[in-house]
Scaffold this active site. Structure first.
Site, PDB file in Angstrom:
ATOM      1  N   TYR A 105      39.466  46.443  49.241  1.00 37.29           N
ATOM      2  CA  TYR A 105      39.941  46.404  50.621  1.00 37.29           C
ATOM      3  C   TYR A 105      40.634  47.699  51.048  1.00 37.29           C
ATOM      4  CZ  TYR A 105      38.777  41.523  51.304  1.00 37.29           C
ATOM      5  OH  TYR A 105      38.086  40.359  51.465  1.00 37.29           O
ATOM      6  N   GLU A 206      36.558  29.336  22.229  1.00 36.67           N
ATOM      7  CA  GLU A 206      35.892  29.637  23.505  1.00 36.67           C
ATOM      8  C   GLU A 206      36.376  28.711  24.621  1.00 36.67           C
ATOM      9  OE1 GLU A 206      31.673  28.915  23.440  1.00 36.67           O
ATOM     10  OE2 GLU A 206      31.522  29.055  25.625  1.00 36.67           O
ATOM     11  N   ASP A 258      30.737  27.320  21.293  1.00 38.66           N
ATOM     12  CA  ASP A 258      29.669  26.319  21.361  1.00 38.66           C
ATOM     13  C   ASP A 258      28.524  26.719  20.453  1.00 38.66           C
ATOM     14  OD1 ASP A 258      31.016  24.831  23.190  1.00 38.66           O
ATOM     15  OD2 ASP A 258      29.924  25.589  24.958  1.00 38.66           O
TER      16      ASP A 258
END
Lengths: 437, 530
Positions: A105, A206, A258
């Site tokens: 910005y 995780e 996982d």
């Protein structure tokens, strides 16, 4: 006396200010000589990303790009790079902590000019944050610093608890006294000072949910661990924090993710670095990190794989890819038949494609039984996999994935019982060394 | 100033034209106004530039009757003038010229003006008025006459003369016809405009019945080379011509007649032709039988060792005149013209000239260039579709090869000059497809268009360079400001910024080859806005 900003902060600022100033000075010298100003920036492309086998991490190669202001195709990027440098410089000088969104910005405004045909045109310095983010990365490699060194903040994502005392800013924080909460790893981990550590290893989980469960269970206290979560894809601060802690206290790092190609990849980002941010690996990667689970062999054992390598041709191909793969230690599963059928999820095409990217097409060709599924990954033919996945253990793991077309989330292991996860699965694997390096 | 000695012979009754006036262009009241002005203007021009005089032509059209659509049309020129003894026949008797020499001119035998006189007589009954004087004459002559249609004889109603007070020469012709001026007007103006395009060396003024003045002033001081009278080329001959020639000659033998009356025939050639025709070289011309005449023509046409016909009889406009005319008419970005080398078809010499105009006020061609056609300096307005020039433009040129994509502001001017323009039909508005001419038109157009292509590609390169420079220059202020923020203190920030802007502008100008001022303008346009 408490000063704001902290001493560490101020020192970092001055260093960054000097760095930007000296690098821009050479540009102005070029201009004063009447030469076209050129920024020489290491290339952040896949072709310039190399895997350093000795240091076991992804690094930026030797290629550089010459961003010349007078080159029509580079002029805008050149302007954006300098604009970004000046905004960062200004923020550093004013003791500010912009985020990359802030920088976007701050730099976004319109340049209104009259064309050679006399038309007035308004053009924005940049349109999307993607553009300003890209020049921030360019500046990082150009100045060879991390954005955190330039006091640019990003969202806090990683968390840590454990027997660890740190100094952050001018405060001392005991990370063993966080109650049910945890310390959010600050975006400038290099400004953290480690005061005292009493732990034997770092366990990175995780999944945030599993992290919380293990934390409440008192896992880290019981097993002398520093417990960290990246809450999904790890951000830079979490990786840098893990790397520093591991380096400075010689603590081994274990990753619990996982059991799917995505989880495997998260592990590899901790260990070797990411392809898109390879220039950061040297500071962010932890090459000694080990994958503790969840492994495919934890779910299925190795019987599936043994059946595959019984076939002479298949064995030959897999042995060619990773010698020794058919002589790995046998493994028995942690789950029985009924648990397996309850917990595993069917792999999707995207998972398959990602797996091919990790170990290459040949493993998929040998291990996938279903002809239809094999056709689905045919378009990835020719991929040879990442060097850091080219180990017998990973070949076996991902071969089983291809064969069973199954994946499993860590939460499933917790469903079997938090006690099982905390007191059996993790400690047992650590004690017998059942991990992949 | 060369001057023409004309001898006339009556051959054909005025009545013929009187009855079949539409073939001469007087088919309706609109066409009649246009045709009358055209005939008079072309006579005026033939009396001037053909003789090396820069033309001053004034055309006045005014309403001549309050109730009927009668218009008096007056055309004044500063030409060579007409000897008073010739005036009655020149305007009052349908004649064929008996001259056996050729040169390029607009009209032939002055036929057109007699049609005008006849048409005036037919529609308004008013006689033609002529005022004329030649250079060196002491008097100006005045005639008012009409044509006795049955006898094909002029009837002088009034004649007179007065003393010249200054050395004026020229002719003023005034006729009154019935016509539809309102509907003819745009066509007439178009004709004048197109005439002016190829006559930048002429002053042309027209006063309309509405008292509007159309003025094309002289803008160049060069003139086309006047045509030189030449003997006809043997390949261009025909039975009518040969008939007339052998009947009217004073030469004793046919061999002498051939050698003296034609170009490219010497003693040896004459003997060979006569031998082929089986005619005794010493035979008296007037004693040739019809069959002998035919085989002579045949032998003359088939003999193939002539030199090509001389182009001295031609008067091409020249490249500078065409360019000047196009520049005035269209103020184009690019203009060029070429005069091709002389060529010949069937024994007639011709020259093709092509002009090209691009951009500026050049009219837009939708799917092919706009075409201006000229034959012997006369604009051709009608029957464009069937003209060989239009066919070449449409069929023979691949415009895309020249970086031109339509619609485009592109105009092609083609001027064909010849001692015999191969018109299609009697309308004299469209040129026939003669392979020799078609080829020259094509080559001429290709030649000027190649130049345009180079111009366009250079323009594109320059535009490209400007665009590239602009793509860099627009960021100079931002870059300068960024560097100044980093390297300067609050106190000298603006000074450093300005210094970097100026230096960067110089560097970009040098790198792109675009002027500093242009880039500075872009930079300033940003500064002004900021």
């Amino acid at each position: 006396m408490i000063t704001m900003p902290s001493q560490a902060d101020l020192a970092a600022r001055n260093k960054a200010l000097d760095l930007i100033k000296s690098s821009m000075k050479s540009l102005v010298e070029q201009i004063n000589e009447g030469e076209k100003p050129v920024l020489v920036i290491p290339k952040r492309t896949l072709s310039n990303t190399i895997y350093d086998l000795r240091r076991k991490m992804l690094l930026l190669g030797p290629e550089v790009q010459h961003r010349s202001f007078t080159d029509v195709n580079e002029a805008k990027k050149f302007m954006q790079t300098l604009l970004m440098a000046s905004i960062i410089f200004d923020a550093l000088r004013n003791n500010e902590y912009p985020t990359i969104r802030d920088l976007y910005y701050r730099g976004k405004h319109s340049i209104s000019y009259r064309t050679v045909d006399g038309k007035r045109i308004n053009e924005n310095t940049w349109e999307e944050q993607r553009e300003s983010d890209s020049v921030i990365r360019d500046l990082e490699v150009f100045l060879s610093v991390l954005r955190e060194d330039l006091l640019i903040l990003s969202k806090e994502k990683g968390k840590v608890v454990g027997n660890l005392v740190i100094r952050s800013g001018d405060d001392t924080i005991d990370l063993s006294k966080m109650g049910h909460g945890a310390y959010a790893i600050e975006p400038t981990p290099d400004l953290i000072e480690f005061v005292d550590v009493d732990a034997e290893y770092i366990l990175v989980v995780e999944k945030d949910a599993v992290f919380q469960q293990l934390h409440r269970y008192g896992f880290w206290r019981k097993y002398k661990a520093i417990l960290v979560t990246s809450a999904g894809q790890p951000d830079r601060a979490t990786r840098r924090f893990v790397r520093r802690l591991s380096d400075e206290y010689k603590l081994p790092v274990y990753i619990l993710a996982d059991s799917d190609p995505y989880g495997f990849y998260i592990y590899s980002v901790f260990k070797a670095g990411s392809i898109t941010l390879s220039y950061e690996s040297e500071r962010l990667a932890t090459p000694s990190a080990k994958f503790i689970g969840v492994m495919m062999t934890d779910i299925f054992g190795d019987s599936v794989f043994r059946k595959i390598v019984k076939d002479k041709d298949s064995r030959k191909i897999l042995e060619e890819i990773t010698p020794g793969v058919s002589e790995l230690k046998p493994k028995s599963p942690y789950l029985d038949e009924s648990e397996r059928s309850n917990f595993i999820i069917k792999a999707k095409t995207k998972d398959l494609e990602r797996a091919v990217e990790l170990v290459g097409y040949k493993v998929a060709e040998v291990c996938i039984e279903d002809k239809e599924v094999k056709n689905k990954v045919k378009k990835k033919e020719g991929l040879t996999g990442y060097p850091w996945f080219s180990t017998p253990e990973w070949t076996r793991e991902i071969c089983i994935f291809f064969n069973t077309l199954s994946k499993l989330e860590i939460e499933a292991m917790a469903s079997k019982g938090l006690k099982f996860l905390a007191d059996k699965y993790i400690p047992e694997k650590l004690s017998v060394g059942d991990w992949i390096d | 100033m060369s001057e023409l000695r004309e001898v006339y012979r009556a051959v054909s009754p005025a009545e013929f034209f009187y009855k079949y006036r539409e073939i001469a262009g007087f088919a309706n009241p609109v066409r009649a106004v246009y045709q009358t002005i055209r005939e008079l203007v072309e006579n005026a021009l033939d009396a001037t530039d053909v003789h090396g005089i820069p033309p001053d032509v004034k055309i006045t059209v005014r309403k001549a009757d309050e109730t009927q659509d009668f218009y008096q049309i007056t055309v004044e020129d500063n030409g060579i003038g007409i000897p008073p003894n010739i005036v009655p026949n020149a305007f009052g008797k349908v004649l064929f010229s008996s001259k056996y020499v050729l040169r390029q001119s607009r009209g032939m035998y002055g036929l057109g003006v007699k049609m005008v006189v006849l048409y005036a007589q037919l529609t308004t009954g008013r006689p033609v008025e002529i005022i004329t004087s030649k250079s060196g004459y002491k008097r100006i002559y005045y005639f008012k006459l009409r044509i006795d249609v049955n006898k094909n004889e002029p009837v002088v109603i009034e004649a007179g003369s007065w003393r010249k007070t200054r050395d004026w020469h020229g002719t003023i012709v005034s006729v009154t016809i019935e016509g539809d001026w309102n509907r003819a007007k745009s066509r007439v103006l178009e004709y004048l405009y197109r005439t002016a395009v190829v006559l930048p060396y002429a002053n042309i003024v027209m006063v309309t019945p509405e008292n509007e003045i159309v003025y094309y002033p002289r803008i160049v001081n060069i003139m086309p080379k006047p045509p030189v009278e030449t003997k006809p080329h043997p390949q261009g001959t025909d039975l009518e011509f040969m008939n007339s020639l052998v009947k009217n000659t004073d030469f004793k033998t046919i061999e002498e007649l051939l050698v003296k009356s034609f170009q490219s025939i010497g003693d040896v050639t004459a003997k060979q032709i006569l031998q082929t025709a089986g005619i005794d070289p010493n035979k008296k011309p007037s004693e040739l039988s019809d069959n002998e005449l035919l085989s002579l023509i045949n032998a003359m046409k088939t003999y193939d060792k002539y030199k090509p016909p001389s182009s001295r009889a031609l008067s091409p406009l020249g490249e500078e005149i065409i360019k000047a005319g196009l520049k005035r008419a269209f103020n184009p970005e690019y203009v060029d013209a070429v005069s091709r080398r002389p060529g010949a078809y069937s024994g007639h010499p011709f020259i093709v000239e092509v002009g090209i105009a691009y951009g500026g006020n050049t009219p837009i061609g939708e799917d092919k260039p706009v075409v201006l056609r000229y034959a012997n300096k006369i604009p051709l307005l009608y029957d464009e579709a069937t003209d060989v020039i239009s066919e070449v433009v449409k069929e023979d040129i691949n415009w895309e090869n020249y970086m031109i994509s339509f619609p485009a502001p592109l105009l092609i001017l083609v001027h064909i000059c010849s001692t015999k323009i191969p018109f299609k039909g009697v309308g004299k508005e469209s040129i026939a497809d003669i392979p020799e001419i078609r080829r020259e038109i094509k080559l001429g157009i290709m030649e000027v268009t190649r130049g345009l292509k180079q111009f366009l590609s250079k323009k594109i390169r320059e535009e490209e360079a400007k665009r590239k420079a602009e793509a860099v220059a627009k960021y100079i202020p931002e870059v300068a400001k960024s560097l100044a923020v980093i390297l300067a203190d609050e106190s000298n920030l603006n000074a450093l910024r300005k210094e970097i802007i100026s230096k960067l502008t110089t560097i970009v100008a040098r790198k792109t080859g675009v002027s500093f001022d242009l880039l500075h303008g872009i930079v300033k346009s940003i500064e002004a806005e900021a």
